[in-house]
Design a protein around this motif. Structure first.
Motif, short mmCIF file in Angstrom:
data_model
loop_
_atom_site.label_atom_id
_atom_site.label_comp_id
_atom_site.label_asym_id
_atom_site.label_seq_id
_atom_site.Cartn_x
_atom_site.Cartn_y
_atom_site.Cartn_z
N GLU A 15 50.38 -28.42 -12.65
CA GLU A 15 49.08 -28.87 -13.14
C GLU A 15 48.29 -27.67 -13.67
O GLU A 15 48.43 -26.54 -13.18
CB GLU A 15 48.27 -29.51 -12.01
CG GLU A 15 48.80 -30.85 -11.50
CD GLU A 15 48.39 -32.03 -12.37
OE1 GLU A 15 47.91 -31.82 -13.50
OE2 GLU A 15 48.58 -33.17 -11.92
N PRO A 16 47.41 -27.92 -14.66
CA PRO A 16 46.49 -26.88 -15.10
C PRO A 16 45.33 -26.76 -14.11
O PRO A 16 44.92 -27.75 -13.49
CB PRO A 16 46.00 -27.39 -16.46
CG PRO A 16 46.12 -28.88 -16.37
CD PRO A 16 47.30 -29.15 -15.48
N VAL A 17 44.81 -25.55 -13.98
CA VAL A 17 43.66 -25.29 -13.11
C VAL A 17 42.55 -24.70 -13.97
O VAL A 17 42.74 -23.66 -14.61
CB VAL A 17 44.03 -24.32 -11.96
CG1 VAL A 17 42.80 -23.98 -11.13
CG2 VAL A 17 45.11 -24.93 -11.08
N ALA A 18 41.40 -25.35 -13.98
CA ALA A 18 40.29 -24.91 -14.84
C ALA A 18 39.67 -23.61 -14.32
O ALA A 18 39.69 -23.32 -13.12
CB ALA A 18 39.22 -26.00 -14.89
N ASN A 19 39.11 -22.83 -15.25
CA ASN A 19 38.30 -21.65 -14.91
C ASN A 19 39.03 -20.66 -14.02
O ASN A 19 38.43 -20.02 -13.15
CB ASN A 19 36.98 -22.08 -14.25
CG ASN A 19 36.19 -23.05 -15.10
OD1 ASN A 19 36.14 -22.91 -16.32
ND2 ASN A 19 35.61 -24.05 -14.48
N ALA A 20 40.33 -20.51 -14.23
CA ALA A 20 41.15 -19.66 -13.36
C ALA A 20 41.32 -18.24 -13.90
O ALA A 20 41.69 -17.34 -13.16
CB ALA A 20 42.53 -20.29 -13.15
N VAL A 21 41.05 -18.04 -15.21
CA VAL A 21 41.30 -16.74 -15.83
C VAL A 21 40.00 -16.20 -16.43
O VAL A 21 39.52 -16.72 -17.45
CB VAL A 21 42.36 -16.85 -16.94
CG1 VAL A 21 42.63 -15.49 -17.58
CG2 VAL A 21 43.66 -17.45 -16.39
N PRO A 22 39.41 -15.19 -15.83
CA PRO A 22 38.20 -14.59 -16.40
C PRO A 22 38.54 -13.62 -17.53
O PRO A 22 39.45 -12.80 -17.40
CB PRO A 22 37.58 -13.86 -15.21
CG PRO A 22 38.75 -13.49 -14.36
CD PRO A 22 39.78 -14.57 -14.55
N VAL A 23 37.83 -13.73 -18.63
CA VAL A 23 38.02 -12.80 -19.75
C VAL A 23 36.68 -12.12 -20.02
O VAL A 23 35.81 -12.68 -20.68
CB VAL A 23 38.51 -13.53 -21.02
CG1 VAL A 23 38.75 -12.53 -22.14
CG2 VAL A 23 39.76 -14.34 -20.73
N PRO A 24 36.49 -10.92 -19.49
CA PRO A 24 35.23 -10.20 -19.71
C PRO A 24 35.02 -9.86 -21.19
O PRO A 24 35.98 -9.58 -21.91
CB PRO A 24 35.38 -8.93 -18.87
CG PRO A 24 36.45 -9.25 -17.87
CD PRO A 24 37.38 -10.19 -18.57
N ARG A 25 33.77 -9.87 -21.62
CA ARG A 25 33.47 -9.58 -23.02
C ARG A 25 33.96 -8.19 -23.42
O ARG A 25 34.33 -7.94 -24.57
CB ARG A 25 31.95 -9.68 -23.23
CG ARG A 25 31.50 -9.46 -24.67
CD ARG A 25 32.10 -10.49 -25.62
NE ARG A 25 32.45 -9.91 -26.91
CZ ARG A 25 33.20 -10.52 -27.81
NH1 ARG A 25 33.70 -11.70 -27.57
NH2 ARG A 25 33.47 -9.95 -28.96
N ALA A 26 33.97 -7.24 -22.49
CA ALA A 26 34.35 -5.87 -22.81
C ALA A 26 35.84 -5.71 -23.11
O ALA A 26 36.26 -4.68 -23.65
CB ALA A 26 33.97 -4.95 -21.65
N VAL A 27 36.66 -6.71 -22.77
CA VAL A 27 38.10 -6.61 -23.03
C VAL A 27 38.36 -6.77 -24.53
O VAL A 27 38.03 -7.81 -25.11
CB VAL A 27 38.87 -7.69 -22.25
CG1 VAL A 27 40.34 -7.72 -22.66
CG2 VAL A 27 38.75 -7.44 -20.75
N PRO A 28 38.94 -5.77 -25.19
CA PRO A 28 39.07 -5.85 -26.65
C PRO A 28 40.21 -6.73 -27.15
O PRO A 28 40.16 -7.20 -28.29
CB PRO A 28 39.29 -4.40 -27.07
CG PRO A 28 39.92 -3.76 -25.88
CD PRO A 28 39.33 -4.44 -24.68
N LEU A 29 41.24 -6.96 -26.33
CA LEU A 29 42.40 -7.72 -26.81
C LEU A 29 42.71 -8.87 -25.86
O LEU A 29 42.89 -8.66 -24.65
CB LEU A 29 43.63 -6.82 -26.93
CG LEU A 29 44.90 -7.50 -27.44
CD1 LEU A 29 44.73 -7.99 -28.88
CD2 LEU A 29 46.11 -6.57 -27.34
#
Length: 205
Positions: free
Chosen positions: A112-126
């Motif tokens: 199953e998919p799990v929502a909101n599991a991967v945080p992507v900070p704005r500072a990450v360029p790629l």
């Protein structure tokens, strides 16, 4: 004869995309079982806190919805994903000024998919994203700065799929039917788009 890129070559190419102060998205496409998630995870690990990994599989429809739509036996086909949701996330990843954008993640242990599991900070360029249909869905390609297509050995790919199905509870007969049936139809569809990739990898580096 073209020299196949090494993993070091690929890290260098991904690193060139990871420019501080800019957000770029690298896509890794390929047929089911090609090794996309493994390569994407290795790249993300090599780049450390300058890359985040977001998989298309987080946009699988929930099992209950697949059952309702009578698509459970074709899980993994294009119409068993929330394609529009994936496109919306890619747009947000490119343009949002939010401190963190959260992405879903597919958990194979529960299928199953799990929502909101991967945080992507704005500072990450790629952002590295991987999945079967990055070159199939027209709305996705313009949102990706580069797409690499992973073209693995067909027999190895099919063995991986068969073993995966068995590992997650299918009988050998069920695993073979799935590998030879919907998985192979999906693989042929995905393979037809390989020519539009920026880079085609003939083997897993």
């Amino acid at each position: 004869m073209r020299r196949e890129p090494t993993f070091t070559d690929l890290v260098a190419r991904a690193d060139a995309l990871a420019v501080p102060g800019r957000r770029r998205i690298l896509g890794i496409a390929g047929a089911p079982g090609a090794g996309k998630s493994t390569l994407a995870a290795r790249l993300a690990a090599a780049l450390g806190d300058r890359a985040a990994l977001v998989g298309l599989d987080g946009f699988h429809l929930a099992q209950a919805e697949l059952d309702r739509l009578d698509r459970a036996e074709r899980k993994g086909a294009p119409d068993t994903f929330d394609a529009d949701g994936y496109v919306d996330l890619l747009r947000r990843l490119r343009t949002s000024t939010d401190k963190i954008v959260y992405a879903p993640e597919f958990r194979r242990e529960i299928e199953e998919p799990v929502a909101n599991a991967v945080p992507v900070p704005r500072a990450v360029p790629l952002v590295i994203t991987e999945g079967n249909y990055l070159l199939v869905w027209p709305a996705v390609r313009p949102l990706l700065d580069e797409v690499w297509y992973l073209d693995s050995d067909p027999e190895l790919r099919r063995k991986r799929l068969f073993d995966r199905h068995v590992a997650y509870g299918r009988t050998a007969e069920q695993a073979r039917d799935r590998t030879d049936g919907s998985d192979e139809r999906n693989a042929r569809l995905v393979a037809s788009t390989a020519g539009t990739a920026d880079l085609v990898l003939r083997a897993t580096p």
